[in-house]
Design an enzyme around this catalytic site. Sequence first.
Site, PDB file in Angstrom:
ATOM      1  N   ASP A  68      -7.570   4.855   4.362  1.00 31.00           N
ATOM      2  CA  ASP A  68      -7.944   5.750   5.457  1.00 31.00           C
ATOM      3  C   ASP A  68      -8.779   6.892   4.855  1.00 31.00           C
ATOM      4  OD1 ASP A  68      -6.203   4.632   7.803  1.00 31.00           O
ATOM      5  OD2 ASP A  68      -4.893   4.700   6.063  1.00 31.00           O
ATOM      6  N   GLY A  73       0.833  -1.204   0.000  1.00 31.29           N
ATOM      7  CA  GLY A  73       0.000   0.000   0.000  1.00 31.29           C
ATOM      8  C   GLY A  73       0.867   1.254   0.000  1.00 31.29           C
ATOM      9  N   HIS A  74       1.889   1.255   0.871  1.00 33.28           N
ATOM     10  CA  HIS A  74       2.835   2.388   0.897  1.00 33.28           C
ATOM     11  C   HIS A  74       3.589   2.484  -0.434  1.00 33.28           C
ATOM     12  CE1 HIS A  74       2.638   1.300   5.334  1.00 33.28           C
ATOM     13  NE2 HIS A  74       2.338   2.571   5.362  1.00 33.28           N
ATOM     14  N   VAL A 124      -4.867  -0.936  -1.512  1.00 34.36           N
ATOM     15  CA  VAL A 124      -4.194  -2.144  -1.991  1.00 34.36           C
ATOM     16  C   VAL A 124      -4.563  -3.293  -1.044  1.00 34.36           C
ATOM     17  CG1 VAL A 124      -1.970  -3.233  -2.481  1.00 34.36           C
ATOM     18  CG2 VAL A 124      -2.304  -0.795  -2.968  1.00 34.36           C
ATOM     19  N   LEU A 155      -4.286  -4.215   3.010  1.00 30.48           N
ATOM     20  CA  LEU A 155      -2.969  -4.237   3.655  1.00 30.48           C
ATOM     21  C   LEU A 155      -2.936  -3.187   4.752  1.00 30.48           C
ATOM     22  CD1 LEU A 155      -0.560  -4.625   0.602  1.00 30.48           C
ATOM     23  CD2 LEU A 155      -1.493  -6.389   2.112  1.00 30.48           C
ATOM     24  N   SER A 156      -2.342  -3.566   5.882  1.00 32.73           N
ATOM     25  CA  SER A 156      -2.204  -2.660   7.018  1.00 32.73           C
ATOM     26  C   SER A 156      -1.048  -3.134   7.877  1.00 32.73           C
ATOM     27  CB  SER A 156      -3.489  -2.675   7.855  1.00 32.73           C
ATOM     28  OG  SER A 156      -3.245  -2.122   9.121  1.00 32.73           O
ATOM     29  N   SER A 157      -0.327  -2.196   8.442  1.00 38.33           N
ATOM     30  CA  SER A 157       0.769  -2.551   9.351  1.00 38.33           C
ATOM     31  C   SER A 157       0.234  -3.389  10.507  1.00 38.33           C
ATOM     32  CB  SER A 157       1.412  -1.291   9.904  1.00 38.33           C
ATOM     33  OG  SER A 157       1.592  -0.361   8.868  1.00 38.33           O
ATOM     34  N   GLY A 182      -3.597   7.240   1.031  1.00 42.40           N
ATOM     35  CA  GLY A 182      -4.343   6.053   0.623  1.00 42.40           C
ATOM     36  C   GLY A 182      -5.805   6.153   1.014  1.00 42.40           C
TER      37      GLY A 182
END
Length: 266
Positions: free
Chosen positions: A150, A36-37, A176, A184-186, A147
């Site tokens: 959020d 995503g990043h 993403v 996707l997420s941390s 993104g």
Amino acid sequence: MRIVRTVAEVREALREPRARGERIGLVPTMGAFHAGHLALMRAAREACDVVVVSLFVNPSQFTAAEDLARYPRDLEADAAVAREAGVDLLFAPSAEELYPSGFDTWVDPGELATVLEGAARPGHFRGVATVCTKLFGIVAPAMAFFGRKDAQQVAVVKRVVADLDLSVLIEALPTVRDRDGLALSSRNLFLSPAERASALALPRALQAGLEAHRSGGDAVAAARAALNAERGLSVDYVAVADLDGLTLAAAVRVGSTRLIDNVNLD
Ligand code: AMP
């Protein structure tokens, strides 16, 4: 790629490119990079001459009940990803650099910051708005990349930029997802395999909501029904709101991990 720690170093590094009229792009992040990043970095690389990524786990956007200390941090791994993506400058300041002693000015967004994520995490968007305004002041980018994952953050940042007449163009990029649909997420790093299976109800529910909306039904009711069918999670909120476009947004808890996701209904 250069890694810098101070505001003065950022300004110095950007002085010549700015004087040459080069277009500067900023990607604000809290690190723990995933695809995503990377999508944001690649978009910045395409659109801009100089790409700056900020990596700062912003204490002021975590609420008291949240574990700021638990947030994943790995500067070396992140630097390797950013270098590979063609980033020019990685700005990784300390908390003291951005909030030195005596710091006493906040950007406090209004109504939009009090609902959904803002209601669940009081003060969250005040921290987001303040750090983004500071980063826009430090980097003075022509464009900044966020993104849609959020979505409320995008809406709040756009509101701040409009209301404070900041001269930065906000680009919002699609969420993403992993192959199984999970955004996707941390924070996905914290999920056990069983929790991850439960978490998949979140994108499924949003999809059900989108389909209901398209066929004239109630998006919130459809999404809530799909979430209630999954025993492994608890629902924080499901709602439709104008978040930079009509959006079905939801937040759930799976074990000790809180996940958010959304779909655009327009
Ligand atoms: P974070 O490091 O979580 O603060 O995120 C930094 C930026 O990456 C924010 O603009 C996020 O909205 C964006 N982002 C996070 N996850 C995703 C994703 N799955 N797809 C697209 N953008 C994302």
